[in-house]
Design a protein around this motif. Structure first.
Motif, PDB file in Angstrom:
ATOM      1  N   ASN A 175       3.246 -82.800  30.689  1.00 14.58           N
ATOM      2  CA  ASN A 175       2.012 -82.783  31.488  1.00 14.58           C
ATOM      3  C   ASN A 175       1.434 -81.382  31.639  1.00 14.58           C
ATOM      4  N   MET A 176       2.052 -80.395  30.953  1.00 19.11           N
ATOM      5  CA  MET A 176       1.523 -79.029  30.874  1.00 19.11           C
ATOM      6  C   MET A 176       1.247 -78.421  32.249  1.00 19.11           C
ATOM      7  N   ASP A 177       2.213 -78.560  33.154  1.00 16.82           N
ATOM      8  CA  ASP A 177       2.070 -77.959  34.476  1.00 16.82           C
ATOM      9  C   ASP A 177       2.927 -76.716  34.634  1.00 16.82           C
ATOM     10  N   GLY A 178       3.561 -76.282  33.518  1.00 14.54           N
ATOM     11  CA  GLY A 178       4.382 -75.083  33.556  1.00 14.54           C
ATOM     12  C   GLY A 178       5.789 -75.319  34.050  1.00 14.54           C
ATOM     13  N   LEU A 179       6.174 -76.598  34.250  1.00 11.48           N
ATOM     14  CA  LEU A 179       7.508 -76.954  34.724  1.00 11.48           C
ATOM     15  C   LEU A 179       7.998 -78.159  33.926  1.00 11.48           C
ATOM     16  N   ILE A 180       9.298 -78.212  33.684  1.00  8.99           N
ATOM     17  CA  ILE A 180       9.893 -79.350  32.985  1.00  8.99           C
ATOM     18  C   ILE A 180      10.661 -80.173  34.010  1.00  8.99           C
ATOM     19  N   SER A 181      10.205 -81.385  34.233  1.00  3.46           N
ATOM     20  CA  SER A 181      10.859 -82.269  35.194  1.00  3.46           C
ATOM     21  C   SER A 181      11.865 -83.163  34.483  1.00  3.46           C
ATOM     22  N   ARG A 182      12.607 -83.920  35.259  1.00  8.25           N
ATOM     23  CA  ARG A 182      13.566 -84.868  34.664  1.00  8.25           C
ATOM     24  C   ARG A 182      12.843 -85.903  33.825  1.00  8.25           C
ATOM     25  N   CYS A 183      11.638 -86.283  34.263  1.00  8.25           N
ATOM     26  CA  CYS A 183      10.851 -87.243  33.477  1.00  8.25           C
ATOM     27  C   CYS A 183      10.456 -86.640  32.128  1.00  8.25           C
ATOM     28  N   VAL A 207      21.356 -77.209  33.840  1.00  7.49           N
ATOM     29  CA  VAL A 207      20.378 -76.122  33.700  1.00  7.49           C
ATOM     30  C   VAL A 207      19.738 -75.762  35.035  1.00  7.49           C
ATOM     31  N   ASP A 208      19.432 -76.759  35.843  1.00  3.79           N
ATOM     32  CA  ASP A 208      18.768 -76.525  37.126  1.00  3.79           C
ATOM     33  C   ASP A 208      19.812 -76.149  38.181  1.00  3.79           C
ATOM     34  N   ALA A 209      20.243 -74.900  38.124  1.00  3.85           N
ATOM     35  CA  ALA A 209      21.312 -74.449  39.023  1.00  3.85           C
ATOM     36  C   ALA A 209      20.892 -74.530  40.490  1.00  3.85           C
ATOM     37  N   GLY A 210      19.627 -74.300  40.791  1.00  5.00           N
ATOM     38  CA  GLY A 210      19.166 -74.325  42.171  1.00  5.00           C
ATOM     39  C   GLY A 210      18.850 -75.710  42.684  1.00  5.00           C
ATOM     40  N   ASN A 211      19.024 -76.730  41.819  1.00  4.41           N
ATOM     41  CA  ASN A 211      18.769 -78.116  42.209  1.00  4.41           C
ATOM     42  C   ASN A 211      17.357 -78.288  42.769  1.00  4.41           C
ATOM     43  N   ARG A 212      16.392 -77.659  42.059  1.00  5.32           N
ATOM     44  CA  ARG A 212      15.005 -77.729  42.510  1.00  5.32           C
ATOM     45  C   ARG A 212      14.252 -78.930  41.924  1.00  5.32           C
ATOM     46  N   GLY A 213      14.853 -79.594  40.956  1.00  7.03           N
ATOM     47  CA  GLY A 213      14.211 -80.762  40.375  1.00  7.03           C
ATOM     48  C   GLY A 213      13.337 -80.451  39.183  1.00  7.03           C
ATOM     49  N   TYR A 214      13.359 -79.204  38.709  1.00  7.77           N
ATOM     50  CA  TYR A 214      12.546 -78.850  37.536  1.00  7.77           C
ATOM     51  C   TYR A 214      13.190 -77.649  36.844  1.00  7.77           C
ATOM     52  N   ILE A 215      12.761 -77.436  35.613  1.00 10.63           N
ATOM     53  CA  ILE A 215      13.260 -76.329  34.796  1.00 10.63           C
ATOM     54  C   ILE A 215      12.079 -75.414  34.479  1.00 10.63           C
ATOM     55  N   GLU A 216      12.287 -74.118  34.656  1.00 14.29           N
ATOM     56  CA  GLU A 216      11.256 -73.150  34.325  1.00 14.29           C
ATOM     57  C   GLU A 216      11.532 -72.536  32.951  1.00 14.29           C
ATOM     58  N   LEU A 217      10.562 -71.759  32.498  1.00 11.44           N
ATOM     59  CA  LEU A 217      10.670 -71.146  31.177  1.00 11.44           C
ATOM     60  C   LEU A 217      11.919 -70.277  31.062  1.00 11.44           C
ATOM     61  N   SER A 218      12.258 -69.573  32.119  1.00 12.36           N
ATOM     62  CA  SER A 218      13.409 -68.676  32.077  1.00 12.36           C
ATOM     63  C   SER A 218      14.727 -69.428  31.929  1.00 12.36           C
ATOM     64  N   GLN A 219      14.747 -70.732  32.219  1.00 12.44           N
ATOM     65  CA  GLN A 219      15.978 -71.521  32.139  1.00 12.44           C
ATOM     66  C   GLN A 219      16.118 -72.274  30.820  1.00 12.44           C
ATOM     67  N   VAL A 220      15.056 -72.279  30.007  1.00 19.04           N
ATOM     68  CA  VAL A 220      15.100 -73.014  28.739  1.00 19.04           C
ATOM     69  C   VAL A 220      16.135 -72.426  27.797  1.00 19.04           C
ATOM     70  N   GLU A 221      16.343 -71.117  27.892  1.00 18.22           N
ATOM     71  CA  GLU A 221      17.330 -70.463  27.027  1.00 18.22           C
ATOM     72  C   GLU A 221      18.713 -71.046  27.262  1.00 18.22           C
ATOM     73  N   THR A 222      19.051 -71.324  28.514  1.00 17.07           N
ATOM     74  CA  THR A 222      20.335 -71.937  28.833  1.00 17.07           C
ATOM     75  C   THR A 222      20.430 -73.333  28.234  1.00 17.07           C
ATOM     76  N   LEU A 223      19.331 -74.079  28.315  1.00 20.49           N
ATOM     77  CA  LEU A 223      19.299 -75.422  27.742  1.00 20.49           C
ATOM     78  C   LEU A 223      19.526 -75.385  26.239  1.00 20.49           C
ATOM     79  N   LEU A 224      18.860 -74.439  25.564  1.00 18.39           N
ATOM     80  CA  LEU A 224      18.991 -74.352  24.110  1.00 18.39           C
ATOM     81  C   LEU A 224      20.400 -73.963  23.698  1.00 18.39           C
ATOM     82  N   LYS A 225      21.058 -73.144  24.502  1.00 21.29           N
ATOM     83  CA  LYS A 225      22.412 -72.727  24.148  1.00 21.29           C
ATOM     84  C   LYS A 225      23.374 -73.909  24.129  1.00 21.29           C
ATOM     85  N   PHE A 226      23.135 -74.908  24.981  1.00 19.91           N
ATOM     86  CA  PHE A 226      23.984 -76.097  24.976  1.00 19.91           C
ATOM     87  C   PHE A 226      23.897 -76.817  23.632  1.00 19.91           C
ATOM     88  N   GLY A 227      22.692 -76.872  23.073  1.00 22.41           N
ATOM     89  CA  GLY A 227      22.520 -77.600  21.827  1.00 22.41           C
ATOM     90  C   GLY A 227      22.750 -76.793  20.580  1.00 22.41           C
TER      91      GLY A 227
END
Length: 788
Positions: free
Chosen positions: A162-170, A203-223
Motif C-alpha cells: 500500500n506504499m505507506d512506508g511500512l510493511i505490515s503483517r498483511c 524482525v519486529d523486535a519492538g512488537n510495533r506491528g510493522y517493519i521499517e526500511l532499517s529492519q529489512v536487512e535483518t529480514l533478508l539475512k534470514f533468507g
C-alpha cells in the motif's frame, strides 16, 4: 552481470514519495554509488565493523531477475523492447505496454511478480502506464545495481503493497502468497498468514506491528544467510594427490585409466561378440568361394552366406540377455559379476538387434539384388554343370525364385522383424510428440509389447527357412537349429517358469494409497518364500486390464519388511487404467481391490550398492523408488549387531539426492522420510537432500521470504515447511559439480558408487562428472544408471 557506473535511487524515507519515485524525463537524476556499495569500498574496514561487511556481501546475493532465464545485458532488453514497441502519435519516444515489462526483462514466467516489481520501481499507483525506453533503462539499471542499499530499497518497496512506508503483517502475507505463486507452491491464505507471524516476531523486535526500511536487512539475512553447497558455484579443483582413507599415498588416475576401468567389461564382451561374428562371416565366405555355385553368383553368394551364418549366431544370442531369471541368478555370483556387465544386458540385446539388421540387409539384399538375378540370367551351360541339379535341371526365372519356400519364408521374416524392430525404437515405444498423430495412435508400449511376440513366428519360419536351402541337401550343413536350440529352450523354460510362479504369487493387497501427481502406492503381503535384495524389481499384472501385460516396478520395501510395496506413476495407458481402478476402489472404500499378480524378483543395477563403502543415490521424480529400499536396508543393517560373515558389509554412508519438479511429489515417500531421523539419529549413516526445481534459487527475490520461512520453521519445530518432513528442501536445480566436489573432499581416497535412476539426459552429465572427478582428485566415482 555488469554493474552500471551509476545508478538511480529513491528517497529512503518513504517509497510513496512522488518526487523520489517518478521515473520519467528530467526527474531521473543520476547519483553516485552509496558508500556501502562494493564499487567504492577499498577495504572491509571501511564499514563500521566486520559484521557490516559480511551483511553487505550477503545482501549482494539478492537478485530480482532469474539469472538463468532473464536477459543478461541491456542490449538484449533493448532488442526485446524494439521488437514490440509502439510508436506514439505525437512523435515522442516509443513505448511498450506495462504488461510487456515482464517480456522485456525476461521474466515472463512470473508475470504477476513482474507487475509488482514494476510497481515497486515506479513507487506509485499508476502501474498500468506505458513504459518508455528511458524508463525501462532506469528500471533495468536499478534491478541490476549491486549496491546493498539499492537492493534493500527495492525489496522493501516490493513488500510495501500500500506504499505507506511500512510493511505490515498483511503486506508480508501478500508477499508470501506472491512468492508461492511464482514458485508454484500450494499455499492457502490461512497458511500464509501463519507463516507471516514468525517473520514479524523475528524482525519486529519492538512488537510495533510493522517493519521499517532499517529492519529489512535483518529480514533478508534470514533468507540469504544459508550456505547451500548444492546450489553454489563449484570451487576450483586443486587436488593433485594425497592419502586415501587408509593412509596410503595415491595420485589421481589418468582419463584413459578411468575409461578402461569403467568400460573394460563392456569392451571385452563387445569385442568377443564382434570377433565371433567376423570369424563366422569369414569362414562361410571362404567356404563358398570353393563351391561350384560361385561360378554362377560370385562374391554375392559368399557375402549372403557369410551374413547368414552371423544371423544364426545372433538370433541365438539375442535371447540370452532377456532370460531375466538366469541373469538374476548369475548376477548373484561375485566372480561372474566381476567380468560380465549384467547391468548392460538390455543394451547388449539392442546391440545384437543392430547386428541382426545388418545381417538381414547383407543376406537378403545380396540374394534379391545379385544372387537371384544371376541365377535366372546365367549362361545355360554354366548353370547346367554347376547348380542345375538343385533346381530340378530347370533354370528358374526371377519370379519363380521369389515363389519358393526359401524366398517366401525369408521375406516374411524380414517383414515381421521390421515391424517388431520399428515399434521397439524409442519414439514409437514412448509415443514421442514429434510423431504424426495418426502414427502415435498405433504406437506405444502395448504395440511394442505385442509386436515383440511376433518373434515366435520368426523363429518358426527361421527353422523352416533353414530346412529348404537352394544349394545343399546335406543335413549337417543345415546348422540353424544347432545355434538356436539351447537359447530357445532356455527362454521357453523361463517363460513357463514365470507363468507358473506368477500363478502362485496372487498377492493380497494390504493397503493402496493414491498420491498427487497420479502416483499409486500398493502394499502387498509378502508371499511365502519370496526373497529379494534392495534395488530389485518385480513385474505386475492386473487381469482386469490385460491378462498378457506385465510391467516392471522397483520395490520400495526393504528386504527385512514383512510386506512388499511399489510406487507406480501413470506414464502410459496401462498404468493410467490401474491408477483409475484403485482410485475408484479407495474413494468408494471397497473391502476388496482389483486382483494383482506379481512376478520376480529380478536383478537391477542398483543391487551393486553393496560393493561400496559410500553410495550416492540420485533419483529424478519417481526414479527415487529403487533407492528407498536401499536406504531402508542400509539403516536396518546399521542396527544389526554381530552379523554373520556371509552377509555383505554394505555401505557405511549413503546420500540420497531426490530431484523433483512438483511440491506434491514429497507426499509419495513422506512416511519414510519422517521416520528417517528416528532410525538415523546420529545422521552418520544417511543424508537426504530434496531439490524442488519449480522454485527459484534462495537469492532470488521471489524466494527470499520462502527461504526465511523455511529457516524459521526448521529452527522452531524441525520441519521443512515445503516438504512437511525433517529433510531440508533445496531450491532450484542442484549444482552437481559442487556436490561432487564436496563429496570428493569429504571422502578423499574412497571409492564411491554413484547410482542414478531417471531420464537419460542427466545420466550423460553425471557420468562425465564421475570421470572428471576421478581424474582430478584421488577419489574414484563409479557410475551406474537405470532409466524409466
Amino acid at each position: 552481470m555488469d554493474s552500471p557506473e551509476a545508478h538511480y535511487s529513491q528517497s529512503s524515507s518513504s517509497s510513496s514519495s512522488s518526487s523520489s519515485s517518478s521515473c520519467h524525463g528530467s526527474s531521473l537524476v543520476p547519483v553516485q554509488t552509496s558508500a556501502r556499495c562494493p564499487a567504492n569500498r577499498d577495504h572491509p574496514a571501511d564499514d563500521q565493523d566486520g559484521g557490516a561487511a559480511t551483511t553487505s556481501l550477503v545482501i549482494q546475493r539478492l537478485r530480482f531477475l532469474d539469472a538463468s532465464a532473464a536477459a543478461k545485458h541491456w542490449s538484449q532488453v533493448e532488442e526485446r523492447f524494439d521488437r514490440i514497441a509502439l510508436s506514439r502519435r505525437d512523435g515522442t519516444e516509443p513505448v511498450v505496454k506495462w504488461s510487456d515489462f515482464a517480456f522485456c526483462v525476461g521474466i515472463q514466467r512470473s508475470t504477476e511478480y513482474a507487475h509488482e516489481l514494476l510497481r515497486a520501481l515506479r513507487g506509485r499507483d499508476d502501474v498500468k502506464a506505458d513504459v518508455t525506453r528511458s524508463e525501462l533503462h532506469y528500471c533495468w539499471r536499478r534491478v541490476t545495481d549491486p549496491c546493498p542499499d539499492s537492493k534493500i530499497q527495492i525489496f522493501f518497496d516490493l513488500c510495501d503493497r500500500n506504499m505507506d512506508g511500512l510493511i505490515s503483517r498483511c503486506d508480508v502475507k501478500e508477499m508470501i502468497l506472491l512468492s508461492a505463486s511464482a514458485n508454484k507452491l500450494s499455499l492457502t491464505g490461512e497458511e500464509a498468514d501463519e507463516y507471516a507471524a514468525p517473520i514479524m516476531d523475528a524482525v519486529d523486535a519492538g512488537n510495533r506491528g510493522y517493519i521499517e526500511l532499517s529492519q529489512v536487512e535483518t529480514l533478508l539475512k534470514f533468507g540469504l544467510s544459508k550456505d547451500s553447497a548444492a546450489t553454489t558455484p563449484s570451487p576450483r579443483l586443486c587436488y593433485h594427490g594425497g592419502c586415501d582413507s587408509n593412509g596410503a599415498v595415491r595420485q589421481p588416475m589418468s582419463r584413459p585409466e578411468v575409461l578402461f576401468r569403467t568400460y573394460w567389461r563392456r569392451a571385452w564382451i563387445v569385442v568377443l561378440w564382434l570377433a565371433i561374428c567376423i570369424a563366422l562371416f569369414a569362414w562361410k565366405f571362404v567356404q563358398y568361394q570353393h563351391r561350384m555355385a560361385f561360378e554362377v553368383m560370385g562374391y554375392c553368394l559368399c557375402t549372403a552366406k557369410g551374413a547368414a551364418e552371423t544371423l544364426k549366431f545372433n538370433m541365438a544370442v539375442i535371447l540370452l540377455p532377456v532370460c531375466r531369471n538366469t541373469v538374476t541368478w548369475l548376477r548373484a555370483s561375485r566372480r561372474v559379476g566381476m567380468v560380465v556387465p549384467f547391468n548392460d544386458n538390455i543394451n547388449f540385446h539392442k546391440l545384437i538387434a543392430g547386428g541382426i539388421v545388418i545381417g538381414v540387409i547383407l543376406h537378403g539384399g545380396t540374394h534379391l539384388a545379385c544372387d537371384f538375378p544371376r541365377i535366372s540370367s546365367s549362361d545355360s551351360s554354366i548353370f547346367s554343370r554347376t547348380i542345375a541339379a538343385r533346381f530340378g535341371y530347370h533354370q528358374p526365372s526371377y519370379v519363380q525364385i521369389l515363389a519358393t519356400t526359401e524366398a517366401v519364408t525369408g521375406m516374411t521374416m524380414v517383414v515381421l522383424m521390421a515391424i517388431a524392430f520399428s515399434l521397439a525404437t524409442r519414439w514409437p515405444r514412448r509415443r514421442v510428440p514429434p510423431l504424426p498423430r495418426s502414427v502415435r495412435q498405433v504406437t506405444g508400449y502395448n504395440a511394442f509389447w505385442y509386436s515383440h511376440h511376433l518373434f515366435i513366428f520368426v523363429y518358426a519360419l527361421l527353422i523352416v527357412h533353414s530346412m529348404f536351402l537352394f544349394l545343399t541337401s546335406n543335413l549337417i550343413e543345415k546348422t540353424t537349429w544347432m545355434y538356436i536350440a539351447f537359447p530357445m529352450l532356455l527362454y521357453a523354460g523361463e517363460r513357463i517358469f514365470r507363468a507358473v510362479r506368477s500363478a502362485f504369487y496372487e498377492v493380497e493387497i494390504l493397503k493402496a494409497n493414491v498420491y498427487p501427481g497420479k502416483v499409486l502406492s500398493l502394499m502387498f503381503r509378502k508371499p511365502e518364500g519370496f526373497e529379494y535384495r534392495s534395488g530389485m524389481y518385480i513385474y505386475v499384472q492386473c487381469p482386469r486390464i490385460s491378462p498378457f501385460e506385465w510391467h516392471p516396478f522397483s520395490l520400495t520395501s526393504g528386504p527385512d519388511d514383512g510386506h512388499l510395496s511399489v510406487h507406480i506413476r501413470t506414464l502410459g495407458d496401462w498404468s493410467y487404467q490401474l491408477y483409475s481402478l484403485f482410485q475408484e476402489a479407495t474413494a468408494a472404500r471397497l473391502d476388496s481391490y482389483p486382483k494383482i499378480y506379481i512376478d520376480g524378483p529380478y536383478g537391477a543395477a542398483s543391487q551393486d550398492y553393496i560393493k561400496y563403502d559410500v553410495v550416492v543415490l540420485i533419483g529424478l521424480g519417481i526414479g527415487a523408488t529403487p533407492f528407498i529400499s536401499i536406504l531402508k536396508d542400509v539403516i536396518s543393517h546399521d542396527h544389526v549387531d554381530n552379523r554373520l560373515v556371509s552377509i555383505p558389509k554394505g555401505p557405511t554412508k549413503a546420500y540420497l539426492y531426490w530431484v523433483t519438479r512438483d511440491q506434491s511429489s514429497f507426499a509419495w515417500f513422506r512416511d519414510f522420510i519422517r521416520q528417517m531421523p528416528k532410525t538415523n539419529q546420529k545422521e552418520s549413516i544417511m543424508e537426504m537432500h530434496n531439490f524442488l526445481t519449480s522454485m527459484y534459487k534462495e537469492e532470488d527475490a521471489r524466494s527470499v521470504l520462502l527461504s526465511a520461512i523455511q529457516a524459521l520453521s526448521h529452527a522452531k519445530n524441525g520441519v521443512d515447511f515445503i516438504s512437511q518432513t525433517p529433510v531440508h528442501t533445496h531450491f532450484a536445480r542442484p549444482n552437481w559439480s559442487s556436490i561432487f566436489s564436496r563429496l570428493s573432499r569429504r571422502h578423499s581416497g574412497s571409492r564411491i558408487g554413484v547410482f542414478y535412476c531417471g531420464p537419460p539426459a542427466l545420466a550423460r552429465e553425471l557420468e562425465e562428472l564421475c570421470t572428471k572427478f576421478s581424474t582430478k582428485t584421488i577419489t574414484r566415482f563409479v557410475f551406474h544408471k537405470e532409466h524409466y
